[in-house]
Each structure stands twice: as C-alpha cells, then as structure tokens.
Scaffold this motif. Sequence first.
Motif, short mmCIF file in Angstrom:
data_model
loop_
_atom_site.label_atom_id
_atom_site.label_comp_id
_atom_site.label_asym_id
_atom_site.label_seq_id
_atom_site.Cartn_x
_atom_site.Cartn_y
_atom_site.Cartn_z
N MET A 95 23.37 117.49 65.16
CA MET A 95 24.58 117.96 64.47
C MET A 95 24.33 119.33 63.85
SD MET A 95 25.76 114.55 62.41
CE MET A 95 26.39 113.11 63.22
N GLU A 96 23.66 120.19 64.58
CA GLU A 96 23.18 121.46 64.03
C GLU A 96 24.29 122.31 63.40
OE1 GLU A 96 20.39 125.23 65.32
OE2 GLU A 96 20.96 123.75 66.84
N ASP A 97 25.41 122.49 64.10
CA ASP A 97 26.50 123.30 63.55
C ASP A 97 27.02 122.73 62.24
OD1 ASP A 97 26.47 125.26 65.47
OD2 ASP A 97 28.12 124.42 66.64
N ARG A 98 27.13 121.42 62.18
CA ARG A 98 27.69 120.80 60.98
C ARG A 98 26.70 120.87 59.81
NH1 ARG A 98 30.39 115.53 63.35
NH2 ARG A 98 28.73 115.71 64.86
N PHE A 99 25.41 120.75 60.09
CA PHE A 99 24.43 120.91 59.01
C PHE A 99 24.40 122.36 58.53
CE2 PHE A 99 22.91 116.68 59.84
CZ PHE A 99 22.37 116.29 58.62
N LEU A 100 24.52 123.30 59.46
CA LEU A 100 24.58 124.71 59.06
C LEU A 100 25.81 124.95 58.18
CD1 LEU A 100 23.43 127.55 59.14
CD2 LEU A 100 24.57 127.88 61.34
N LEU A 101 26.92 124.35 58.56
CA LEU A 101 28.15 124.44 57.76
C LEU A 101 27.91 123.84 56.36
CD1 LEU A 101 31.39 124.94 58.13
CD2 LEU A 101 31.41 122.46 58.22
#
Length: 193
Positions: A95-101
């Motif tokens: 969930m890389e994008d969501r963790f970055l968010l």
Amino acid sequence: MSKKEAIIQAATYLFSRKGFKDTRMVEISTLTGAAEGTIFYHFKNKEELFLYILEKFKKDITDEFELYIRENEFKNGLDTIEKAVAFYLDLAGTMEDRFLLLHRHDAYELAEANPVCRGYLDTIYTCLLNIFERAVLRGQKDGSIRDMPAKKASLIVLSMVDGLVRLNTYNLYHADALYGELIESVRRMLQKS
C-alpha cells in the motif's frame, strides 16, 4: 475499472506524490481522462475526494490487520508483536501510495481544521497501536514479555516500525536492510531478562 475507481487511484497517486495542497483537479482529470465535471459528479470537491481516500485506507488497513491477527496463530505475545511488525512492513510495501499519503504533512494540516480527517487518522493509528498493545498484554500474561506499561511499549514499537517505513517510503533507506535489527531491538526491549 470504473471512472470513479480510476479517479480514486489517480488522486491517491498524486496526493501521495505532490501533496493535497499542490494537487490540482485538472491533473487528476488529465491522468484519468475523465472530465473535471465527472470528477465533481463523484466528489463535490478535492477535500471530499481526499477524505474518501483516507477513509478507504482506514478501512483497508484496519480490515487487513484484523484479518491477519484472526487468521494466524501465534506462539505467544512476543511472537505476535514480531509477526505484526513484519506484516506492517509488508502492508507498507503493498500500500505504498497510501502510506506515503499518510506520512505527508498535508493530512495533519487538514486534520487540524477537519474533524473527519482527524478521526480517520486517529482510527488508523489507534488500530495499529491496539494490535501491538494487545500483543504486549498477551505476552505479559503468558510470560514472554516483561512487566512494563503496555501502552507505552506499544507506542515505542509503533514508532520504531513506522519510522522505518517512513525511511523506506521516502527512499532514504530500505526497510528490509534493518528488519533483523528492528526485531532484535523489539525483543531486547520487551523480553524478560
């Protein structure tokens, strides 16, 4: 994939890379091929779209963790902590994008003015904290974890693993390279002497 799903996926990507403030709706439109009117049909404004993404992430991460804990067997509380740390790192990778968010400052600025946003962020971190706290309490009961304040110990573990995820998310250091040291540090902190 439906237009709404494409909008959500593009917005998640842009919000995570550029931030909430610096992402323009026209960029989401360009990336998805959906007219701005179509985006506004599904979400009345950028903030509503951002909150939708955050709410979905809240649901996904809490569901994933609860499913993982429910479907796996653990030898004791310490084993539960160690495997939860590993699962957290795995989720952060998938969930890389969501963790970055989640790790961008924009979300926390918005949370100061928007109680719904604040609630989603609180729920995400409370879910994670509770998983570690339950494992510490179980370990204290089964003797695998020494007597210490469970909430404080859980906050330290969460801070350690989330800090490592942040280093990985921002491409500063690969989490895999420090996994062994992280687990060993958690063990030293929690195990009975």
